[in-house]
Design a protein around this motif. Structure first.
Motif, PDB file in Angstrom:
ATOM      1  N   THR A 202       0.815  -1.213   0.000  1.00 42.72           N
ATOM      2  CA  THR A 202       0.000   0.000   0.000  1.00 42.72           C
ATOM      3  C   THR A 202       0.855   1.272   0.000  1.00 42.72           C
ATOM      4  OG1 THR A 202      -0.168  -0.151   2.412  1.00 42.72           O
ATOM      5  CG2 THR A 202      -1.950  -1.123   1.126  1.00 42.72           C
ATOM      6  N   ASP A 205      -0.719   3.833  -2.114  1.00 43.54           N
ATOM      7  CA  ASP A 205      -1.876   4.462  -1.482  1.00 43.54           C
ATOM      8  C   ASP A 205      -1.435   5.622  -0.595  1.00 43.54           C
ATOM      9  OD1 ASP A 205      -3.171   2.384  -2.675  1.00 43.54           O
ATOM     10  OD2 ASP A 205      -4.178   1.661  -0.879  1.00 43.54           O
ATOM     11  N   ASN A 208      -0.201   8.559  -2.485  1.00 41.60           N
ATOM     12  CA  ASN A 208      -1.296   9.266  -3.148  1.00 41.60           C
ATOM     13  C   ASN A 208      -2.287   9.878  -2.162  1.00 41.60           C
ATOM     14  OD1 ASN A 208      -0.302   8.635  -5.691  1.00 41.60           O
ATOM     15  ND2 ASN A 208      -1.476   6.738  -5.844  1.00 41.60           N
ATOM     16  N   GLU A 210      -3.864   8.343   0.454  1.00 44.04           N
ATOM     17  CA  GLU A 210      -4.865   7.440   1.027  1.00 44.04           C
ATOM     18  C   GLU A 210      -4.459   7.061   2.460  1.00 44.04           C
ATOM     19  OE1 GLU A 210      -7.638   6.304  -0.416  1.00 44.04           O
ATOM     20  OE2 GLU A 210      -7.336   7.116  -2.440  1.00 44.04           O
ATOM     21  N   TYR A 212      -3.848   4.524   5.723  1.00 43.00           N
ATOM     22  CA  TYR A 212      -3.238   3.197   5.869  1.00 43.00           C
ATOM     23  C   TYR A 212      -4.071   2.404   6.851  1.00 43.00           C
ATOM     24  CZ  TYR A 212       0.461  -0.258   6.871  1.00 43.00           C
ATOM     25  OH  TYR A 212       1.201  -1.407   7.026  1.00 43.00           O
ATOM     26  N   THR A 347      -3.385   5.938  -9.398  1.00 44.19           N
ATOM     27  CA  THR A 347      -4.300   6.548  -8.436  1.00 44.19           C
ATOM     28  C   THR A 347      -5.368   5.535  -8.046  1.00 44.19           C
ATOM     29  OG1 THR A 347      -5.638   7.426 -10.239  1.00 44.19           O
ATOM     30  CG2 THR A 347      -3.945   8.866  -9.333  1.00 44.19           C
ATOM     31  N   SER A 349      -7.476   3.468  -4.677  1.00 45.19           N
ATOM     32  CA  SER A 349      -7.080   2.688  -3.506  1.00 45.19           C
ATOM     33  C   SER A 349      -6.541   1.323  -3.902  1.00 45.19           C
ATOM     34  CB  SER A 349      -8.282   2.508  -2.577  1.00 45.19           C
ATOM     35  OG  SER A 349      -9.239   1.654  -3.191  1.00 45.19           O
ATOM     36  N   PHE A 350      -5.911   0.679  -2.947  1.00 43.15           N
ATOM     37  CA  PHE A 350      -5.410  -0.684  -3.132  1.00 43.15           C
ATOM     38  C   PHE A 350      -6.544  -1.599  -3.581  1.00 43.15           C
ATOM     39  CE2 PHE A 350      -4.809  -4.917  -1.297  1.00 43.15           C
ATOM     40  CZ  PHE A 350      -3.579  -5.269  -1.798  1.00 43.15           C
ATOM     41  N   ARG A 351      -7.712  -1.464  -2.955  1.00 47.20           N
ATOM     42  CA  ARG A 351      -8.852  -2.303  -3.296  1.00 47.20           C
ATOM     43  C   ARG A 351      -9.269  -2.097  -4.746  1.00 47.20           C
ATOM     44  NH1 ARG A 351     -14.147  -1.922   0.372  1.00 47.20           N
ATOM     45  NH2 ARG A 351     -12.595  -2.659   1.882  1.00 47.20           N
ATOM     46  N   GLU A 352      -9.291  -0.831  -5.197  1.00 44.38           N
ATOM     47  CA  GLU A 352      -9.678  -0.540  -6.573  1.00 44.38           C
ATOM     48  C   GLU A 352      -8.677  -1.117  -7.567  1.00 44.38           C
ATOM     49  OE1 GLU A 352      -9.868   3.643  -6.272  1.00 44.38           O
ATOM     50  OE2 GLU A 352     -11.955   3.698  -5.602  1.00 44.38           O
ATOM     51  N   ARG A 353      -7.369  -0.998  -7.236  1.00 44.14           N
ATOM     52  CA  ARG A 353      -6.346  -1.534  -8.139  1.00 44.14           C
ATOM     53  C   ARG A 353      -6.424  -3.055  -8.184  1.00 44.14           C
ATOM     54  NH1 ARG A 353      -3.033   1.565  -5.139  1.00 44.14           N
ATOM     55  NH2 ARG A 353      -1.557  -0.143  -4.764  1.00 44.14           N
TER      56      ARG A 353
END
Length: 365
Positions: A202, A205, A208, A210, A212, A347, A349-353
């Protein structure tokens, strides 16, 4: 495998445990191993299974530098174009096919087989069986058939407490090696703690802006991860070393302030390296347990939800189980993050990527 629910008392006790363990490590000297290249080869052929992966790209050049003749079983010949394999023999084949592995070992007199094999989708039970067990067994059987001198199995420190599918299969392989289930063969098992990219997933994230994520206080467990370059050197130190035959060797990185971390400590390191203000997404472990239980029940009906439940369990496992081993090497997690700080990251979040299939871990350094 479902985890038992963590109570409020467990939360406080875990934080104390991690604080005390980290303090002991930072005030102690690890004397099990001596860091530094130890031993050279004399042109012996060493076949590496899984050699095109993250660790293999450090191990194969190290074998060549130390006087061995590395061969890599790769799914296509294009691997030869990569700089890491300039001094390696590329054998095209699939380790999940027994004949391909047998042919790779038989292609020339082979002294050692090293397995770095690890499934890319740890939530896929079938792939784990094929890669984390069957493919490695193919290597063992081929080594026995052609009287290879040593089989080196790069396992997982999690085999000490196997709760995830790949760990169970890696432990099963260990048992088959120890029990000589496939024939007489000298073996060495190496159990690394964790690798830097897993603790830096992350980083993008945080860079950018976001937050943690941590569970409760974020200090349930401690880990001393090891750099792939240091692990590669460690592995080669034990190639054709008779004192290492029949031994299980747990190993991690330096016991230093910038490498012995909790989950929260890794996050604080990211904020410090990137210059971002600390921003935490605090999730209670109690709520996470409920989510795991709910998705596990739903996963019995929906195949799509079953892998999601696994990832939640994996996230909990890596957050609550200590991965601390004798120290080897000089490279640190902070040093790895320093190399990441000038990079651009996607860009979102980790979840989106993860949903979009974007490469999640910075594995090119």
């Amino acid at each position: 495998m479902a985890f038992s629910t963590i109570t409020d008392l467990d939360v406080a006790a875990a934080q104390r445990h991690s604080s005390e363990l980290r303090s002991r490590l930072l005030t102690s000297t690890s004397t099990t191993y001596t860091t530094g290249a130890d031993g050279t080869g004399n042109g012996e052929r060493v076949l590496v299974l899984g050699g095109t992966g993250y660790i293999g790209r450090a191990l194969v050049p190290e074998l060549a530098r130390r006087g061995y003749r590395p061969a890599v079983l790769a799914r296509n010949a294009e691997a030869k174009n990569d700089a890491e394999f300039a001094d390696a023999e590329i054998v095209v084949g699939d380790p999940t096919r027994a004949q391909d592995v047998l042919d790779a070992v038989a292609a020339a007199p082979t002294a050692v087989v090293i397995s770095l094999l690890s499934g890319r989708r740890p939530n896929d039970a079938e792939e784990c069986r094929l890669v984390d067990h069957d493919a490695i067994v193919h290597g063992i059987q081929a080594a026995v058939a052609h009287e290879v001198q040593q089989f080196v199995h790069i396992s997982d420190f999690g085999a000490y407490r196997p709760e995830l599918i790949p760990q169970v299969y890696k432990l099963q392989v260990e048992g088959e090696l120890m029990g000589q289930h496939h024939g007489a063969l000298d073996w060495t098992i190496i159990r690394p703690t964790s690798y830097f990219p897993y603790l830096a997933m992350t980083f993008g994230d945080v860079k950018n802006g976001e937050p943690y994520r941590i569970f409760d206080h974020g200090e349930y467990s401690v880990v001393n991860p090891i750099a792939r370059e240091d692990l590669a050197e460690f592995i080669v130190n034990h190639v054709l070393r008779e004192e290492s035959y029949g031994r299980v060797l747990p190993v991690g990185g330096p016991w230093t302030d910038d490498n012995v971390v909790t989950l929260k400590g890794a996050g604080q390191m990211m904020f410090d390296v990137t210059g971002r203000p600390e921003s935490w997404n605090v999730v209670t472990m109690a709520s996470w347990d409920k989510k795991i239980a709910r998705l596990t029940r739903m996963g019995r009906i929906s195949k799509q939800l079953k892998p999601v439940a696994y990832y939640l369990e994996a996230a909990k496992y890596w957050s609550v189980v200590d991965h601390v081993a004798p120290a080897y090497g000089t490279r640190t997690l902070r040093g790895f993050m320093e190399k990441l700080k000038d990079r651009e990251f996607p860009t979102g979040s980790f979840r989106e990527r993860m949903k979009s299939g974007t490469n999640l871990m910075p594995t090119d350094i």
